[in-house]
Motif scaffolding. Structure first.
Motif, short mmCIF file in Angstrom:
data_model
loop_
_atom_site.label_atom_id
_atom_site.label_comp_id
_atom_site.label_asym_id
_atom_site.label_seq_id
_atom_site.Cartn_x
_atom_site.Cartn_y
_atom_site.Cartn_z
N LEU A 22 0.81 -0.84 -0.25
CA LEU A 22 -0.02 0.68 -0.24
C LEU A 22 0.85 1.62 0.15
CD1 LEU A 22 -2.62 -1.25 2.17
CD2 LEU A 22 -2.91 -0.46 -0.37
N ALA A 23 1.97 1.61 0.81
CA ALA A 23 3.25 2.41 0.44
C ALA A 23 3.50 2.48 -0.74
CB ALA A 23 4.14 2.62 2.07
N ILE A 24 4.22 1.88 -1.42
CA ILE A 24 4.02 1.85 -2.75
C ILE A 24 3.33 2.12 -3.96
CG2 ILE A 24 5.57 0.21 -4.85
CD1 ILE A 24 7.02 -1.32 -2.59
N PHE A 25 2.19 1.59 -3.40
CA PHE A 25 0.96 2.30 -4.30
C PHE A 25 1.01 3.79 -4.02
CE2 PHE A 25 -3.72 2.13 -5.08
CZ PHE A 25 -3.44 2.07 -6.09
N LEU A 26 0.96 3.65 -2.60
CA LEU A 26 0.73 5.42 -2.67
C LEU A 26 1.23 6.55 -3.28
CD1 LEU A 26 -1.69 7.12 -0.98
CD2 LEU A 26 -0.18 6.80 0.76
N TRP A 27 3.07 5.88 -3.65
CA TRP A 27 3.90 7.29 -3.50
C TRP A 27 3.60 7.46 -4.69
CZ3 TRP A 27 9.68 3.69 -3.06
CH2 TRP A 27 10.31 4.66 -3.06
N PRO A 28 3.55 7.53 -5.62
CA PRO A 28 3.70 8.14 -6.74
C PRO A 28 2.38 8.94 -7.07
CG PRO A 28 3.36 5.87 -7.27
CD PRO A 28 2.73 5.36 -6.36
N LYS A 29 1.39 8.51 -6.24
CA LYS A 29 0.22 9.52 -5.96
C LYS A 29 0.33 11.13 -4.93
CE LYS A 29 -3.10 5.66 -7.15
NZ LYS A 29 -2.99 5.73 -7.78
N ILE A 30 1.53 10.30 -4.18
CA ILE A 30 1.67 11.93 -3.29
C ILE A 30 3.27 12.07 -2.78
CG2 ILE A 30 1.99 11.85 -0.34
CD1 ILE A 30 -0.66 11.06 -0.89
N ARG A 31 3.48 13.33 -2.92
CA ARG A 31 4.82 14.50 -3.75
C ARG A 31 4.37 15.35 -2.34
NH1 ARG A 31 6.59 11.21 -6.80
NH2 ARG A 31 5.55 10.82 -9.23
N ASP A 32 3.99 14.45 -1.17
CA ASP A 32 4.58 15.72 0.46
C ASP A 32 5.50 14.82 0.90
OD1 ASP A 32 3.87 17.53 2.49
OD2 ASP A 32 2.72 16.02 3.48
N ALA A 33 6.08 15.71 1.38
CA ALA A 33 7.87 15.40 1.89
C ALA A 33 7.65 14.26 2.74
CB ALA A 33 8.89 16.80 2.29
N ALA A 34 6.43 14.88 4.13
CA ALA A 34 6.62 13.75 4.91
C ALA A 34 5.35 13.09 4.15
CB ALA A 34 5.64 14.38 5.83
N TRP A 35 4.96 12.71 3.50
CA TRP A 35 4.34 11.39 3.65
C TRP A 35 4.86 10.82 2.82
CZ3 TRP A 35 -0.07 8.55 5.24
CH2 TRP A 35 -0.30 9.76 6.21
N MET A 36 5.68 11.21 1.99
CA MET A 36 7.47 11.05 1.53
C MET A 36 8.13 9.33 2.60
SD MET A 36 6.93 10.21 -1.62
CE MET A 36 8.37 9.69 -2.42
N LEU A 37 8.30 10.21 3.15
CA LEU A 37 9.61 9.79 4.41
C LEU A 37 8.42 8.83 4.97
CD1 LEU A 37 11.29 13.17 5.96
CD2 LEU A 37 11.42 10.70 4.40
N ILE A 38 7.14 9.60 5.67
CA ILE A 38 6.47 7.76 6.19
C ILE A 38 6.46 6.22 5.60
CG2 ILE A 38 4.00 6.51 7.15
CD1 ILE A 38 4.23 10.24 7.78
N ILE A 39 6.09 6.68 3.91
CA ILE A 39 6.26 5.11 2.90
C ILE A 39 7.67 4.49 3.03
CG2 ILE A 39 6.44 5.12 0.85
CD1 ILE A 39 3.96 7.07 0.89
N PHE A 40 9.18 5.81 2.88
CA PHE A 40 9.87 5.58 3.12
C PHE A 40 10.28 4.43 4.56
CE2 PHE A 40 11.87 8.52 0.64
CZ PHE A 40 11.40 8.33 -0.72
N GLY A 41 10.21 5.34 5.74
CA GLY A 41 9.78 4.27 6.90
C GLY A 41 8.95 3.30 7.23
N ILE A 42 8.52 2.72 6.01
CA ILE A 42 6.93 2.20 5.78
C ILE A 42 8.16 0.07 5.15
CG2 ILE A 42 5.40 0.36 5.05
CD1 ILE A 42 3.37 3.78 6.14
N ILE A 43 8.70 1.35 4.31
CA ILE A 43 9.82 -0.02 3.52
C ILE A 43 10.03 -0.82 4.15
CG2 ILE A 43 10.27 -0.11 1.54
CD1 ILE A 43 8.60 1.41 0.37
#
Length: 99
Positions: A22-43
Motif C-alpha cells: 500500500l505504501a508503494i501504491f501510494l508513492w506515485p500519488k503523493i508528492r508531500d515530503a512528510a508522507w514520502m518519509l512515512i512511506i520510506f519508513g514503512i518500507i
C-alpha cells in the motif's frame, strides 16, 4: 519451529507485505515530503521484518558488517526507520505551527 512461531512469522510477513504494498501504491500519488518519509519508513520496517525472520531461520548477515561488537545491520535498520518517522513528524509539526 512450533505453531506459535509459524503464526507469528506468517502474520508479520503478510501484514508487513500489505503495508509495504500500500505504501508503494501510494508513492506515485503523493508528492508531500512528510508522507514520502512515512512511506520510506514503512518500507524499511518491512525490510527489518524480513531480516529478523531470516535471523530466526539462521540466515544471518551480521557477520559481514560488525563495528566493535555491534552488528551494523541490526543497528542501522531500526535507526533509519525511526529517523524517517521523526523527520516526517517534524515536517508536519513545522507546517502546523507555521500557519
Amino acid at each position: 519451529m512450533d505453531a506459535g512461531q509459524a503464526i507469528y512469522i506468517t502474520s508479520q510477513l503478510l501484514l508487513g507485505a500489505v503495508a509495504a504494498f500500500l505504501a508503494i501504491f501510494l508513492w506515485p500519488k503523493i508528492r508531500d515530503a512528510a508522507w514520502m518519509l512515512i512511506i520510506f519508513g514503512i518500507i524499511v520496517a518491512y525490510v527489518e521484518t524480513v531480516y529478523s525472520i531470516l535471523k530466526i531461520f539462521g540466515i544471518n548477515a551480521d557477520a559481514f558488517l560488525i563495528f566493535d561488537t555491534i552488528p551494523l545491520i541490526s543497528f542501522i535498520l531500526p535507526t533509519i526507520r525511526m529517523l524517517f518517522f521523526i523527520s516526517a513528524f517534524i515536517i508536519m509539526i513545522y507546517r502546523q505551527t507555521r500557519q
